[in-house]
Design a protein around this motif. Structure first.
Motif, mmCIF file in Angstrom:
data_model
loop_
_atom_site.group_PDB
_atom_site.id
_atom_site.type_symbol
_atom_site.label_atom_id
_atom_site.label_comp_id
_atom_site.label_asym_id
_atom_site.label_seq_id
_atom_site.Cartn_x
_atom_site.Cartn_y
_atom_site.Cartn_z
ATOM 1 N N ILE A 1 0.919 -1.130 0.066
ATOM 2 C CA ILE A 1 -0.043 0.063 0.007
ATOM 3 C C ILE A 1 1.071 1.188 0.265
ATOM 4 O O ILE A 1 0.357 2.123 0.332
ATOM 5 N N TRP A 2 2.013 1.107 -0.372
ATOM 6 C CA TRP A 2 2.984 2.221 -0.441
ATOM 7 C C TRP A 2 2.944 2.816 -1.666
ATOM 8 O O TRP A 2 3.242 2.337 -2.683
ATOM 9 N N ALA A 3 3.332 4.074 -1.619
ATOM 10 C CA ALA A 3 3.496 5.008 -2.660
ATOM 11 C C ALA A 3 5.026 4.436 -3.343
ATOM 12 O O ALA A 3 5.725 4.312 -2.856
ATOM 13 N N ASN A 4 4.988 4.654 -4.672
ATOM 14 C CA ASN A 4 6.117 4.320 -5.624
ATOM 15 C C ASN A 4 6.948 5.603 -5.462
ATOM 16 O O ASN A 4 6.647 6.371 -5.481
ATOM 17 N N ASP A 5 8.303 5.273 -5.502
ATOM 18 C CA ASP A 5 9.152 6.245 -5.513
ATOM 19 C C ASP A 5 9.351 6.415 -7.071
ATOM 20 O O ASP A 5 10.122 5.875 -7.763
ATOM 21 N N LEU A 6 8.708 7.658 -7.478
ATOM 22 C CA LEU A 6 8.563 7.647 -8.930
ATOM 23 C C LEU A 6 9.755 7.922 -9.747
ATOM 24 O O LEU A 6 9.925 7.548 -10.857
ATOM 25 N N ALA A 7 10.622 8.945 -9.023
ATOM 26 C CA ALA A 7 12.016 9.170 -9.548
ATOM 27 C C ALA A 7 12.788 7.950 -9.903
ATOM 28 O O ALA A 7 13.272 7.840 -11.069
ATOM 29 N N GLU A 8 13.035 7.341 -8.911
ATOM 30 C CA GLU A 8 13.723 6.204 -9.041
ATOM 31 C C GLU A 8 13.121 5.200 -10.054
ATOM 32 O O GLU A 8 14.119 4.627 -10.817
ATOM 33 N N THR A 9 11.901 4.815 -9.825
ATOM 34 C CA THR A 9 11.301 4.085 -10.912
ATOM 35 C C THR A 9 11.470 4.506 -12.337
ATOM 36 O O THR A 9 11.778 3.541 -13.383
ATOM 37 N N LEU A 10 11.354 5.814 -12.680
ATOM 38 C CA LEU A 10 11.432 6.247 -13.883
ATOM 39 C C LEU A 10 13.069 6.032 -14.527
ATOM 40 O O LEU A 10 13.011 5.545 -15.636
ATOM 41 N N SER A 11 13.993 6.349 -13.416
ATOM 42 C CA SER A 11 15.189 5.854 -14.090
ATOM 43 C C SER A 11 15.609 4.364 -14.515
ATOM 44 O O SER A 11 16.133 4.066 -15.476
ATOM 45 N N THR A 12 14.678 3.799 -13.556
ATOM 46 C CA THR A 12 14.822 2.213 -14.138
ATOM 47 C C THR A 12 14.253 1.975 -15.250
ATOM 48 O O THR A 12 14.666 1.206 -16.169
ATOM 49 N N LEU A 13 13.053 2.402 -15.397
ATOM 50 C CA LEU A 13 12.401 2.570 -16.899
ATOM 51 C C LEU A 13 13.027 2.943 -17.940
ATOM 52 O O LEU A 13 13.200 2.406 -19.374
ATOM 53 N N HIS A 14 14.139 4.103 -17.771
ATOM 54 C CA HIS A 14 14.946 4.700 -18.850
ATOM 55 C C HIS A 14 15.929 3.696 -19.092
ATOM 56 O O HIS A 14 16.290 3.301 -20.399
ATOM 57 N N ALA A 15 16.288 3.017 -18.146
ATOM 58 C CA ALA A 15 17.477 1.813 -18.330
ATOM 59 C C ALA A 15 17.050 0.770 -19.175
ATOM 60 O O ALA A 15 17.837 0.206 -19.873
ATOM 61 N N LEU A 16 15.912 0.350 -18.796
ATOM 62 C CA LEU A 16 15.144 -0.712 -19.611
ATOM 63 C C LEU A 16 14.798 -0.333 -20.898
ATOM 64 O O LEU A 16 15.452 -1.089 -21.957
ATOM 65 N N GLU A 17 14.593 0.762 -21.349
ATOM 66 C CA GLU A 17 14.254 1.302 -22.647
ATOM 67 C C GLU A 17 15.545 1.416 -23.522
ATOM 68 O O GLU A 17 15.386 0.970 -24.582
#
Ligand code: GLN
Length: 482
Positions: A13-29
């Motif tokens: 039920i915790w809010a995502n750390d959006l900044a961290e996740t966005l950098s993961t997504l960039h890395a995946l991309e």
């Protein structure tokens, strides 16, 4: 080929750390290629609460740290847009502020608790003597019959009792009136158990609103929702408390009710606690430290309660671990680590008490035979567990050579069945179970949801069955010597 990246955790039920996740997504991309990443939730949303907008009681700070199903969908959408170059700056900066406040909030950290939990490392936490030696000491001081009888904890939560609770909550009755009503209820079940000739009494748990909630409300580090329901099984839903900070116990939680109940009878009164593993597994757990750390903190709080109960003269204490199996990872390779810290947490709660203080634990309907060695390692003096549904199977493990020194209450009365077996039937069936040290007689589950009338009849029969079995045992012994 597209990559569906489950970067928003659907199980908490915790809010995502959006900044961290966005950098993961960039890395995946950068690996799979532009426009080839689909932002997703890690699993179905079945395991999380529905919508934060329904939460009227949570304060704004804690609310800002959370994301229920609706908020998780918004997070996915915001992340996908940001990945596509349309970042909602306001949304991201509000999220960053919430992440920072969660990390630095003094409500989350309690240094004394952190220190006490860290000091546990490297120790095994076991009672000094073996269970067989302890049982000997306990049999002498408690002077219990060969086959003692007891109840799992709760007695029926009647309509009137629920009315008392809601009137107290709505401030329609005073604290004094509430305490008086609960005392009356305790007195009723104490007298009933005496009348039925039960050996180890329970106070019936009339003061409890929920198995875990009752304890969580008295511990620091927990928050509560008004509508954070999740499915438990079938159509049964629960509202798990949220563990957001270091857990501590500001004052005793059950001592007043247990000693009040003890003062009403000369028979031993069982103290009634819920164990750390069950409190953990029935809550939404913080994700900023390993689960075992949180479990150890809860264990320390329960340990203090055990000590206070012992000090107050309660010689038998039941620490329920109904949800031990619930936390067992599905992957075999991860199971031993979980069992290690879960069982260790349980041992922490009762390590350091006197040999003559008897620790019971209750394990609910579940498969336990494959983890029987871990259950033995909990080092309880008596284990009561469901058996009437699975009959023979449950105890077969002991016949297959598992050494077991503790007492066992394999349950002789299935509270969910409309069929009440006769005393002869129960005695017959349980003769097969006499492979263990001390055999206890108890119903298989909580009586909270039952009606008083059926319960009384069934308990009468099960006490008669225990007596019958005792007589047969005495006769068999006599024959052997003649
Ligand atoms: N002592 C608790 C009760 O009787 C046990 C809860 C449980 O094991 N589920 O309600």
């Amino acid at each position: 080929m597209y990559l569906f990246a489950g970067v928003v955790d659907g199980r908490n039920i915790w809010a995502n750390d959006l900044a961290e996740t966005l950098s993961t997504l960039h890395a995946l991309e950068s690996i799979v290629g532009k426009d080839k990443v689909v932002v997703s939730i890690s699993c179905s949303l079945l395991h999380t609460a529905v919508d934060l907008v329904n939460e009227t009681e949570l304060d704004e700070e804690i609310k800002s740290w959370l994301a229920f199903a609706s908020q998780k969908v918004l997070e996915v959408s915001a992340l996908a847009k940001a990945l596509a170059g349309q970042k909602d700056e306001a949304f991201f900066s509000a999220n960053a502020a919430a992440q920072a406040s969660r990390k630095s909030s003094p409500r989350v950290t309690n240094e004394a608790v952190q220190k006490a939990a860290a000091a546990l490392r490297g120790f095994d936490h076991r009672r000094a003597t073996t269970v067989s030696a302890r049982l000997g000491a306990q049999q002498t001081t408690l002077t219990l019959p060969v086959i003692p009888t007891t109840i799992i904890g709760s007695f029926p939560q009647t309509e009137e009792l629920r009315k008392v609770h809601s009137e107290y909550k709505d401030k329609k009755i005073s604290e004094e009136e509430y305490v008086m009503a609960i005392k009356e209820e305790i007195n009723k079940v104490v007298k009933l158990q005496e009348e039925l000739d039960i050996d180890v009494l329970v106070h019936g748990e009339p003061e409890r609103n929920g198995m875990v909630e009752y304890f969580a409300e008295q511990l620091l580090g927990f928050a509560f929702t008004v509508n954070g329901w999740v499915q438990s099984y079938g159509s049964h839903c629960v509202k798990p408390p949220i563990i957001y900070g270091d857990v501590s116990r500001p004052k005793p939680m059950t001592v007043f009710w247990s000693t009040t109940a003890q003062s009403m009878t000369a028979r031993p009164m069982k103290g009634m606690l819920i164990g750390p593993i069950t409190i953990l597994n029935c809550s939404f757990v913080r994700n900023d430290q390993p689960r075992f750390e949180t479990c150890y903190q809860i264990a320390l709080a329960i340990k203090d309660e055990v000590k206070d109960l012992e000090k107050a003269g309660i010689n038998i204490i039941q620490i329920d671990e109904a949800a031990l199996r619930e936390g067992l990872p599905l992957r075999k390779s991860e199971q031993s680590l979980y069992l290690d810290w879960a069982v260790h947490s349980f041992r922490i709660t009762h390590c350091g008490i006197k040999d003559t203080t008897q620790i019971h634990t209750h394990l609910c309907y579940s498969h336990f035979n494959d983890i029987i060695l871990s259950i033995i390692d909990m080092d309880a003096d008596v284990i009561t567990r469901e058996n009437s549904g699975s009959d023979e199977k449950l105890l077969s493990v002991f016949r297959k050579g598992v050494q077991y020194g503790a007492g066992i209450g394999p349950s002789v009365y299935d509270i969910n069945s409309l069929m009440i077996p006769s005393a002869e039937e129960i005695a017959e069936r349980t003769t097969k179970m006499l492979t263990t040290n001390v055999l206890w007689f108890n119903p298989d589950f909580v009586l909270k949801t039952r009606k008083h009338t059926g319960v009384k009849l069934a308990l009468k029969i099960f006490v008669a069955a225990a007596e019958l079995l005792c007589t047969r045992l005495a006769e068999a012994k006599k024959e052997k010597f003649e």
